[in-house]
Scaffold this motif. Sequence first.
Motif, PDB file in Angstrom:
ATOM      1  N   ARG A 228     -15.844   1.513   0.703  1.00  9.98           N
ATOM      2  CA  ARG A 228     -14.627   1.451  -0.012  1.00  9.98           C
ATOM      3  C   ARG A 228     -13.538   1.789   0.884  1.00  9.98           C
ATOM      4  N   ARG A 229     -12.370   0.739   0.927  1.00  7.20           N
ATOM      5  CA  ARG A 229     -11.444   0.912   1.964  1.00  7.20           C
ATOM      6  C   ARG A 229     -10.834   2.506   1.562  1.00  7.20           C
TER       7      ARG A 229
ATOM      8  N   LEU B 281     -10.611   0.040   6.814  1.00  3.21           N
ATOM      9  CA  LEU B 281     -11.867  -0.684   6.236  1.00  3.21           C
ATOM     10  C   LEU B 281     -13.011  -0.694   7.303  1.00  3.21           C
TER      11      LEU B 281
ATOM     12  N   LEU C  27      -7.693  -6.541   5.478  1.00  5.03           N
ATOM     13  CA  LEU C  27      -7.141  -5.769   4.471  1.00  5.03           C
ATOM     14  C   LEU C  27      -6.466  -6.257   3.502  1.00  5.03           C
TER      15      LEU C  27
ATOM     16  N   THR D 184      -2.268  -5.351  11.511  1.00  8.17           N
ATOM     17  CA  THR D 184      -3.627  -5.249  11.457  1.00  8.17           C
ATOM     18  C   THR D 184      -4.372  -5.075  12.669  1.00  8.17           C
TER      19      THR D 184
ATOM     20  N   ARG E 173      -7.704   5.862   2.777  1.00 10.18           N
ATOM     21  CA  ARG E 173      -6.662   5.941   3.611  1.00 10.18           C
ATOM     22  C   ARG E 173      -6.487   7.227   3.975  1.00 10.18           C
TER      23      ARG E 173
ATOM     24  N   GLN F  68     -20.097  -2.819   3.243  1.00 11.63           N
ATOM     25  CA  GLN F  68     -18.821  -2.017   3.680  1.00 11.63           C
ATOM     26  C   GLN F  68     -18.603  -0.774   2.766  1.00 11.63           C
TER      27      GLN F  68
ATOM     28  N   GLU G 105      -4.161   2.573   6.517  1.00 12.67           N
ATOM     29  CA  GLU G 105      -5.680   2.354   5.475  1.00 12.67           C
ATOM     30  C   GLU G 105      -6.822   1.496   6.458  1.00 12.67           C
TER      31      GLU G 105
END
Lengths: 211, 325
Positions: free
Chosen positions: B298-299, B255, B206, B214, B301, B296, B253
Amino acid sequence: MTSPEILDLDNQLSHLALTAQRHPPLSQERQVALRQLVTGILRSRRLCRPQLGQFAGNYQDIYDEALQELLLFICQNIDRYDPDRGTVMAWVNMLFDRRFFREAIPKVLGKQNLTRMTLMDLDRISAPAAEPTLTDTIQEFVERDPDNHLKQEHIKNHPTANFQVLLQRRLQGISWQDIANEFGIAIPTLSSFYYRRLDKFSTQFKDYCVD
Amino acid sequence: MDLSMEYFVVLLSASAHQQAEQFRQRHRQPLKAQQVYLNTLAVSAVEFYLQCMGLKTNWSVSQSYDPVWQAAMDVADLWICDRGRLECRPILPEATVMTIAPETWSDRCGYVAVQLEPSLQTATILGFTETTGVEIFPLEKLRSLDELLIHLQSPPTAAIHPVSTTVTSQFTQRICLSQWLQNRVEASWQTLETLLFPQPGLSLSLRTEADAATVKRAKLIDLSIQLDRQTVALLVAIVPTKPSPASTQTGIEILVQVHPTGGANFLPADLVIGLYTETGDRLQEVQSRMQDNYIQLRRFRGVPGEHFDIQLTWGEASIREKFVI
């Protein structure tokens, strides 16, 4: 003559008791009915006052203790209520007078130095007991950290933020925010580390404090 | 008489006060001693209420009963059998918010607000929240006592929802990501080392710098359509975000990636991963092409308490994983 308000309350409480009986334990209907039933009994102003005038300063404590046990009994035994034999309040007052008040007397009178603090008392009160308290023992253990176990446990990449230091701060009453500022580590990281380590060491602490 | 109010009044009996006094005596600092006294009253009120409602509790195995935990934390938990720890927070008479100590953010199935009055003769149980990770919770946002009972009688990992998918429909439990940060991870979510490594080209980071906080986990997803077996790994990495100056609220956050498994180098083509709100609105979607090593989202929150779903679709097979932050 019975006033309309009383009749109304009797009907209401009876309806709640029978609703609770119709639904199985732990069902939402039963729980809502029981909650309202207890509230209704407490607000009815028709609870009897058994043996009023006795027990001087202890009367209210006995009364409250008995009432508490009585309400719990009613919730757990609502199926025993029989509407053919009388109103809910008659059933409740009979149990109060003949059983729960009597049982509460020795319970309350048997307690040593019964103190009831108010919020103001708690604000005024200073440190209890001159003899070492449990907190002192824990504090001493944390300071000594005999096998260095507490020091060795630290937040990853932050050797100074070890469990001993965190315990010292928290036992002194220093806020998480201040600790977070001191080490530059977010509160959730600190507090969850602290919780896990406390979980790990709690038995050890207890053994030390009891010995 | 109107009895439909959503709160419950409990008498604080001599026994409750005696227990509180006994616990208070163990602590020297006046503030700690006061805290222990009030916490004890709050727990005893909730214990009484839940026992009236027929739930089984066990105070003596709770942390709030233990002098070491009392000393080291601002703790007022009550063990609810088959459910876990319920935190019972005392609220002072004029307060409009419930304070929740950060050290009790983990390992709790909820926080009940117990309002006290100056004489400490009665306590009023107001409601509860499941929201964790906040120090201050407004009383006006509490959920009702009815919901509390439903919540306490539901299985430990939140509600189980049937998922209406095509070929592969399955029941899944909502995964609580905040608990991952406390190292409480469901068995089906494994470490990347266990599930995938050594795997070339795997980058689930991240931040550029390694971040100790993490947490990365992966789950094997079976997208079988009749004879055509296809397994992929759903990877989720989370990191707590720091509170901003504007808010003490900490978030996470997130991912999300999908990787091939079983020695395959590429994902099947036309595998779709989507992010959905709890109500089913699609927030983003990514589809694999020929020879993608991984895909993947988009990260994104979120804050504690928020729900989201991740859906994997391949042909007629579709699997939805539900999360709560």
